[in-house]
Write a protein that holds these residues in place. Structure first.
Motif, PDB file in Angstrom:
ATOM      1  N   ASN A 146      38.768  24.390  46.460  1.00  0.00           N
ATOM      2  CA  ASN A 146      38.216  25.636  45.950  1.00  0.00           C
ATOM      3  C   ASN A 146      38.824  25.963  44.598  1.00  0.00           C
ATOM      4  OD1 ASN A 146      36.856  28.059  45.809  1.00  0.00           O
ATOM      5  ND2 ASN A 146      38.268  29.151  47.155  1.00  0.00           N
ATOM      6  N   ILE A 147      38.003  26.344  43.635  1.00  0.00           N
ATOM      7  CA  ILE A 147      38.492  26.794  42.337  1.00  0.00           C
ATOM      8  C   ILE A 147      38.000  28.217  42.105  1.00  0.00           C
ATOM      9  CG2 ILE A 147      38.544  24.463  41.399  1.00  0.00           C
ATOM     10  CD1 ILE A 147      36.012  25.128  39.837  1.00  0.00           C
ATOM     11  N   ASP A 148      38.605  28.863  41.125  1.00  0.00           N
ATOM     12  CA  ASP A 148      38.274  30.249  40.848  1.00  0.00           C
ATOM     13  C   ASP A 148      37.014  30.299  39.997  1.00  0.00           C
ATOM     14  OD1 ASP A 148      38.313  32.931  40.588  1.00  0.00           O
ATOM     15  OD2 ASP A 148      39.933  33.001  39.116  1.00  0.00           O
ATOM     16  N   ASP A 149      35.865  30.277  40.644  1.00  0.00           N
ATOM     17  CA  ASP A 149      34.599  30.283  39.910  1.00  0.00           C
ATOM     18  C   ASP A 149      33.643  31.369  40.381  1.00  0.00           C
ATOM     19  OD1 ASP A 149      34.136  29.193  42.381  1.00  0.00           O
ATOM     20  OD2 ASP A 149      32.666  27.727  41.686  1.00  0.00           O
ATOM     21  N   THR A 192      50.325  21.061  34.727  1.00  0.00           N
ATOM     22  CA  THR A 192      50.020  22.402  34.230  1.00  0.00           C
ATOM     23  C   THR A 192      49.523  23.274  35.372  1.00  0.00           C
ATOM     24  OG1 THR A 192      47.747  21.768  33.655  1.00  0.00           O
ATOM     25  CG2 THR A 192      49.420  21.490  31.964  1.00  0.00           C
ATOM     26  N   ASP A 193      49.619  24.594  35.157  1.00  0.00           N
ATOM     27  CA  ASP A 193      49.223  25.539  36.213  1.00  0.00           C
ATOM     28  C   ASP A 193      47.944  26.287  35.842  1.00  0.00           C
ATOM     29  OD1 ASP A 193      50.182  27.115  34.191  1.00  0.00           O
ATOM     30  OD2 ASP A 193      51.907  27.902  35.307  1.00  0.00           O
ATOM     31  N   ASP A 194      47.000  25.585  35.185  1.00  0.00           N
ATOM     32  CA  ASP A 194      45.778  26.222  34.706  1.00  0.00           C
ATOM     33  C   ASP A 194      44.523  25.760  35.436  1.00  0.00           C
ATOM     34  OD1 ASP A 194      45.779  23.645  33.812  1.00  0.00           O
ATOM     35  OD2 ASP A 194      45.163  24.106  31.764  1.00  0.00           O
ATOM     36  N   ASN A 195      44.683  25.122  36.589  1.00  0.00           N
ATOM     37  CA  ASN A 195      43.513  24.531  37.238  1.00  0.00           C
ATOM     38  C   ASN A 195      42.493  25.569  37.691  1.00  0.00           C
ATOM     39  OD1 ASN A 195      42.002  22.323  38.529  1.00  0.00           O
ATOM     40  ND2 ASN A 195      42.630  23.305  40.424  1.00  0.00           N
ATOM     41  N   LEU A 196      42.957  26.752  38.069  1.00  0.00           N
ATOM     42  CA  LEU A 196      42.051  27.765  38.597  1.00  0.00           C
ATOM     43  C   LEU A 196      41.414  28.620  37.499  1.00  0.00           C
ATOM     44  CD1 LEU A 196      44.074  28.990  41.713  1.00  0.00           C
ATOM     45  CD2 LEU A 196      42.276  27.267  41.597  1.00  0.00           C
ATOM     46  N   LEU A 197      41.759  28.340  36.239  1.00  0.00           N
ATOM     47  CA  LEU A 197      41.201  29.111  35.138  1.00  0.00           C
ATOM     48  C   LEU A 197      39.940  28.451  34.609  1.00  0.00           C
ATOM     49  CD1 LEU A 197      44.465  29.905  33.126  1.00  0.00           C
ATOM     50  CD2 LEU A 197      43.326  31.340  34.808  1.00  0.00           C
ATOM     51  N   SER A 233      42.300  38.039  38.514  1.00  0.00           N
ATOM     52  CA  SER A 233      43.586  37.710  37.900  1.00  0.00           C
ATOM     53  C   SER A 233      43.914  38.818  36.915  1.00  0.00           C
ATOM     54  CB  SER A 233      43.546  36.355  37.190  1.00  0.00           C
ATOM     55  OG  SER A 233      42.605  36.372  36.130  1.00  0.00           O
ATOM     56  N   PRO A 234      45.199  39.137  36.739  1.00  0.00           N
ATOM     57  CA  PRO A 234      45.553  40.271  35.884  1.00  0.00           C
ATOM     58  C   PRO A 234      45.208  40.000  34.429  1.00  0.00           C
ATOM     59  CG  PRO A 234      47.508  39.045  36.551  1.00  0.00           C
ATOM     60  CD  PRO A 234      46.363  38.473  37.321  1.00  0.00           C
ATOM     61  N   GLY A 235      44.529  40.952  33.812  1.00  0.00           N
ATOM     62  CA  GLY A 235      44.224  40.831  32.403  1.00  0.00           C
ATOM     63  C   GLY A 235      43.065  39.923  32.078  1.00  0.00           C
ATOM     64  N   GLY A 236      42.334  39.454  33.039  1.00  0.00           N
ATOM     65  CA  GLY A 236      41.206  38.576  32.753  1.00  0.00           C
ATOM     66  C   GLY A 236      40.696  37.919  34.010  1.00  0.00           C
ATOM     67  N   GLY A 237      39.896  36.883  33.852  1.00  0.00           N
ATOM     68  CA  GLY A 237      39.326  36.190  34.997  1.00  0.00           C
ATOM     69  C   GLY A 237      37.941  36.708  35.316  1.00  0.00           C
ATOM     70  N   ASN A 238      37.472  36.361  36.482  1.00  0.00           N
ATOM     71  CA  ASN A 238      36.161  36.820  36.925  1.00  0.00           C
ATOM     72  C   ASN A 238      36.254  38.281  37.358  1.00  0.00           C
ATOM     73  OD1 ASN A 238      34.857  34.196  36.678  1.00  0.00           O
ATOM     74  ND2 ASN A 238      36.142  33.595  38.412  1.00  0.00           N
ATOM     75  N   ALA A 239      35.262  39.074  36.979  1.00  0.00           N
ATOM     76  CA  ALA A 239      35.358  40.513  37.221  1.00  0.00           C
ATOM     77  C   ALA A 239      33.985  41.090  37.570  1.00  0.00           C
ATOM     78  CB  ALA A 239      35.920  41.232  35.997  1.00  0.00           C
ATOM     79  N   THR A 279      37.223  27.583  31.516  1.00  0.00           N
ATOM     80  CA  THR A 279      37.453  27.151  30.137  1.00  0.00           C
ATOM     81  C   THR A 279      37.617  28.353  29.216  1.00  0.00           C
ATOM     82  OG1 THR A 279      36.141  25.171  30.573  1.00  0.00           O
ATOM     83  CG2 THR A 279      36.514  25.757  28.268  1.00  0.00           C
ATOM     84  N   ARG A 280      36.849  29.391  29.462  1.00  0.00           N
ATOM     85  CA  ARG A 280      36.952  30.594  28.627  1.00  0.00           C
ATOM     86  C   ARG A 280      38.307  31.270  28.787  1.00  0.00           C
ATOM     87  NH1 ARG A 280      36.128  35.773  30.141  1.00  0.00           N
ATOM     88  NH2 ARG A 280      35.247  35.068  32.128  1.00  0.00           N
ATOM     89  N   ASP A 281      38.815  31.291  30.010  1.00  0.00           N
ATOM     90  CA  ASP A 281      40.073  31.998  30.265  1.00  0.00           C
ATOM     91  C   ASP A 281      41.297  31.220  29.804  1.00  0.00           C
ATOM     92  OD1 ASP A 281      38.690  34.088  31.371  1.00  0.00           O
ATOM     93  OD2 ASP A 281      38.777  33.276  33.400  1.00  0.00           O
ATOM     94  N   LYS A 282      41.190  29.893  29.717  1.00  0.00           N
ATOM     95  CA  LYS A 282      42.361  29.094  29.338  1.00  0.00           C
ATOM     96  C   LYS A 282      42.845  29.431  27.936  1.00  0.00           C
ATOM     97  CE  LYS A 282      41.537  25.145  32.374  1.00  0.00           C
ATOM     98  NZ  LYS A 282      41.243  23.704  32.468  1.00  0.00           N
ATOM     99  N   SER A 283      41.928  29.818  27.051  1.00  0.00           N
ATOM    100  CA  SER A 283      42.318  30.140  25.688  1.00  0.00           C
ATOM    101  C   SER A 283      43.063  31.463  25.610  1.00  0.00           C
ATOM    102  CB  SER A 283      41.081  30.180  24.788  1.00  0.00           C
ATOM    103  OG  SER A 283      40.161  31.173  25.262  1.00  0.00           O
ATOM    104  N   ALA A 284      42.881  32.329  26.602  1.00  0.00           N
ATOM    105  CA  ALA A 284      43.489  33.656  26.561  1.00  0.00           C
ATOM    106  C   ALA A 284      44.712  33.773  27.455  1.00  0.00           C
ATOM    107  CB  ALA A 284      42.454  34.710  26.959  1.00  0.00           C
ATOM    108  N   HIS A 285      44.920  32.838  28.356  1.00  0.00           N
ATOM    109  CA  HIS A 285      46.017  32.936  29.309  1.00  0.00           C
ATOM    110  C   HIS A 285      47.218  32.108  28.860  1.00  0.00           C
ATOM    111  CE1 HIS A 285      43.153  34.858  31.949  1.00  0.00           C
ATOM    112  NE2 HIS A 285      44.108  35.080  32.832  1.00  0.00           N
ATOM    113  N   LEU A 286      48.371  32.546  29.356  1.00  0.00           N
ATOM    114  CA  LEU A 286      49.596  31.794  29.131  1.00  0.00           C
ATOM    115  C   LEU A 286      49.668  30.662  30.146  1.00  0.00           C
ATOM    116  CD1 LEU A 286      52.229  31.705  27.475  1.00  0.00           C
ATOM    117  CD2 LEU A 286      53.276  33.135  29.237  1.00  0.00           C
TER     118      LEU A 286
END
Length: 762
Positions: free
Chosen positions: A263-266, A665-670, A355-361, A672-679
């Motif tokens: 499962n991914i965050d989609d 890396t810990d970005d698997n659940l992000l 997710s805090p500050g972004g993600g699916n909403a 493509t759009r969110d990866k540019s904005a997340h740490l």
């Protein structure tokens, strides 16, 4: 006179001897043996194969001539056939039983055992097990026998091993365990794994897959492909595939491949709260509960969703708990003041994110209707009236209408009604109100005497201020949300308090409780003059998610307190930590593709990331992409897999040592759009892999068998009748055999180094 009789193909002459039949049994393919022996077929062709030896007493014959017979026997499976060899010794009995004194090549795969009186059989020992593909195709067995009179015979039995069709064998990791493959949802159809198998007879193999109605297929090459793009929320989460490999004769082997859909965050969260309109009275205290807004994330299945709530529209009246979704009052709500006096409905846009500050909403608008309460007294303006009346004013004369100057500002008509009470004061007996409702003031005396009001006295009283009121905070409680990476010294919020004393008292602020950690008494500071709250040390969500402070406001005499809750918001500031972080090992050059190399795996942890958030890739050193990790994402455990075979012969590969730098890396659940904005944080693992040529070394050694005296006595020519034969050997030595062996060190397909000795002919 000499008689001759032919038994089993040997010339037998009359004499005082015993004739021994060696009855050899072997196994053949179905359809090649005798039909009447079918019931004698054993269950295994390895340790149950036999060659029977039978003896008959023919002492009436004068002598026997022994031919140097060489019979050929074939070891197969399923059917039994018999072969005979004739030997002759004297009637005095057997001294040395039939014995295999030597073999070429040297082997311990055969032995002779007794079946009954003067009946023996040659059997396989199972040590080693006969194998057509890896062992010599034939063996010459030297069989020796001696009777009690010292007469001997030596004959050679040749056993040929005939190939039997064996089942195909899987190679690599799938051969020893169920292979687990992880596929991310949303991945387009592609090759997800390759199975590999070999046939001992080098026949062409075919692969098939069961159960058939699954979204996967297997090609003749052994490649397993997905045939659809999976949706974790709609599709099956796990598939068990039985992969069968079959040779041309129909023999097959089956192994299981377990495919897990990750499962991914989609998916966007959705609100489960159906109510959209709420009503509350005005003037509710800060912290008053209004509604509990709830939502659900489809990506979280049946587990509690980890969602974050916020109010998008700028709102001074309400706030929402970011974790629980509880909507509460935060500011004064006055229904009688503008703009609520004209528009008592307050619209709030609530946003929920995964997710805090972004993600699916998702967003939802709710409406809070403010109801009026009777919270305002009637007021008159002016509150003091000066009016004149003639002293001869008659009773009932109208003097003043107070209702023109008095009103109640409550909005609801039921709350703004008021009445006038009776008059009081010096001379009030000369006046009256028409009614308590009207507010009309009239004279009740027919003649007013001016002499009754000779003087007007004004008295002025100076009021001395007294500190009689306690400070009052603007809110009973405050709540601030702060990211854990906020810099030290930053302001995170402000509190405010006042009292009703006049002139206003000087208010000072202090933190009297809370905010401490293991290393600091308090990690917060408040400005004593303006109530600004700042942080003194770094916040850590993984240690403490919430701090509750008690703030005091003082006017030097009286004090008041308020609660301040500081919610620490999680930020991805922790790197994945993997074990082992360094590893070194060797692998054979012939290692099969798809093998989990040396069973190696890494296990990763991240204090602020979900185990499904890890993504694995080899950043450096993977020349020609021989290595990969499976799964490549979606799990905190991943295994090192050989992705492609080595090719040193053509020159494609030249490196024998690979130093791999693996990034996690810990970005698997992000997205493509969110990866540019997340740490995004990255962990590293270093691997050193040495490829070992196969075979690594070839060492030729000479091994000599132990020299045994098989018999020690006289050997005579059977053709001589007298005992003084001129041909005599004393202490003769039989069965001398020298074996030259090649000792080879090699590595098997799973990377383990093994040793094997191979005898040469002679």
């Amino acid at each position: 006179m000499t008689k001759e009789k032919n038994l089993g193909g040997a010339d037998v002459k009359q004499g005082k001897h015993t004739i021994i039949f060696l009855q050899f049994a072997s196994w053949e393919h179905e359809g090649q043996g005798r039909k009447d022996d079918e019931e004698h077929a054993p269950s295994s062709h390895f340790a149950g194969s036999s060659i029977c030896v039978k003896t008959w007493d023919i002492c009436q014959y004068e002598y026997v001539h022994i031919s140097n017979l060489k019979q050929i026997f074939q070891l197969q499976s399923v059917r039994l056939t018999e072969h005979l060899v004739l030997l002759a010794v004297s009637c005095s009995g057997v001294e040395i039983l039939p014995t295999i004194v030597n073999s070429n090549p040297l082997t311990e795969a055969f032995d002779i055992e007794s079946k009954g009186i003067l009946e023996y059989r040659v059997v396989t020992t199972g040590n080693p097990v006969l194998d057509y593909e890896t062992m010599p195709k034939s063996f010459d067995l030297q069989i020796f026998i001696e009777d009690t009179s010292g007469r001997t015979d030596l004959n050679i039995l040749t056993v040929r091993v005939i190939d039997k069709n064996e089942r195909p064998v899987f190679r690599g990791n799938i051969a020893i365990q169920t292979v687990t493959i992880y596929v991310l949802e949303g991945t387009p159809p592609e090759r997800i794994y390759r199975v590999s198998a070999t046939d001992p007879e080098n026949a062409e193999l075919k692969y098939s897959l069961l159960p058939a109605p699954v979204p996967f297929l297997v090609l003749e090459s052994g490649d397993i492909f997905s045939t659809k793009e999976f949706d974790y929320e709609k599709d099956q989460h796990c598939y068990f595939l039985n992969i069968t490999v079959t040779d041309p004769d129909g023999l097959n082997s089956t192994k299981t491949v377990n495919i897990n859909i990750i499962n991914i965050d989609d998916e966007r969260p959705y609100f489960t709260t159906k109510q959209r309109i709420y009503r509350i009275p005005e003037e509710q205290s800060p912290g008053t509960f209004v509604a509990n807004i709830t939502a659900k994330d489809p990506d979280d299945e049946d587990s509690p969703s980890r969602l974050f709530y916020s109010i998008q529209s700028s709102d001074r009246y309400f706030s929402i708990n970011p974790s629980t979704g509880v909507l509460q009052v935060t500011g004064r709500i006055d229904r009688d003041a503008f703009p609520l006096r004209l528009h008592p409905n307050i619209s709030v846009i609530v946003r929920v994110e995964d997710s805090p500050g972004g993600g699916n909403a998702s967003e939802m608008e709710i409406t809070i209707i403010i109801d009026d309460i009777n919270d305002n007294p009637p007021e008159c303006n002016p509150s003091t009236f000066r009016n004149e009346a003639d002293e001869n004013t008659i009773a009932g004369t109208f003097l003043l209408d107070l209702r023109n100057y008095c009103k109640d500002i409550d909005v609801d008509p039921s709350n703004n009604q008021f009445n006038f009470t009776g008059l009081s004061g010096f001379g009030s007996n000369n006046f009256a109100l028409e009614s308590a409702v009207s507010g009309r003031l009239v004279a009740i005396c027919s003649v007013l005497s001016l002499q009754e009001f000779p003087y007007i006295i004004y008295i002025y009283i100076r009021i001395k201020p007294v500190n009689e009121f306690f400070p009052v905070f603007s809110n009973l409680s405050y709540e601030f949300s702060v990211p854990e990476i906020t810099k030290v010294g930053s302001s995170i919020g402000k509190v405010n308090a006042r009292d009703k004393d006049w002139p206003p008292s000087v208010i000072t602020y202090s933190i009297i409780a809370g905010g401490g950690t293991r290393d600091y008494t308090s990690i917060f500071w408040i400005s004593p003059t303006n109530g600004d709250v700042k942080i003194l040390a770094r916040l850590d969500y993984e240690t403490t998610q919430k701090h509750i402070l008690t703030v005091q406001a003082s006017d030097q005499e009286k004090t008041a307190t308020a609660s301040v809750t500081v919610n620490v918001l999680e930020v991805n500031d922790e790197e994945p930590v993997c074990s082992p972080s360094f590893y070194s090992f060797q692998i054979p050059v012939s290692l099969a593709v798809g093998t989990n190399i040396n069973g190696f795996r890494i296990e990763c942890k991240d204090r602020d990331s979900d185990p499904r958030s890890f993504r694995y890739f080899i950043n450096e050193g993977n020349v020609n992409n021989h290595f990969t990790f499976s799964p490549s994402a979606g799990s905190n455990v991943s295994r090192l897999i050989l992705a492609s075979s080595f090719d040193y012969e053509s020159g494609l590969d030249t490196n024998w040592v690979y130093r791999l730098r693996v990034h996690i890396t810990d970005d698997n659940l992000l997205s493509t759009r969110d990866k540019s904005a997340h740490l995004i944080k990255t962990g590293t693992v270093t691997l050193s892999i040495r490829v070992v040529p196969n075979p690594t070394t070839v060492i030729t050694t000479t091994t000599m068998t132990k020299l045994n005296t098989v018999f020690d006595g006289e050997a005579r020519d059977p053709g001589k009748k007298d005992s003084n034969s001129s041909t005599t050997w004393n202490h003769s030595m039989l069965a001398l055999n020298i074996c030259v062996c090649k000792h080879v060190v090699m590595a098997n397909t799973d990377g383990a180094v093994v040793s094997h000795s191979w005898p040469t002919a002679g």
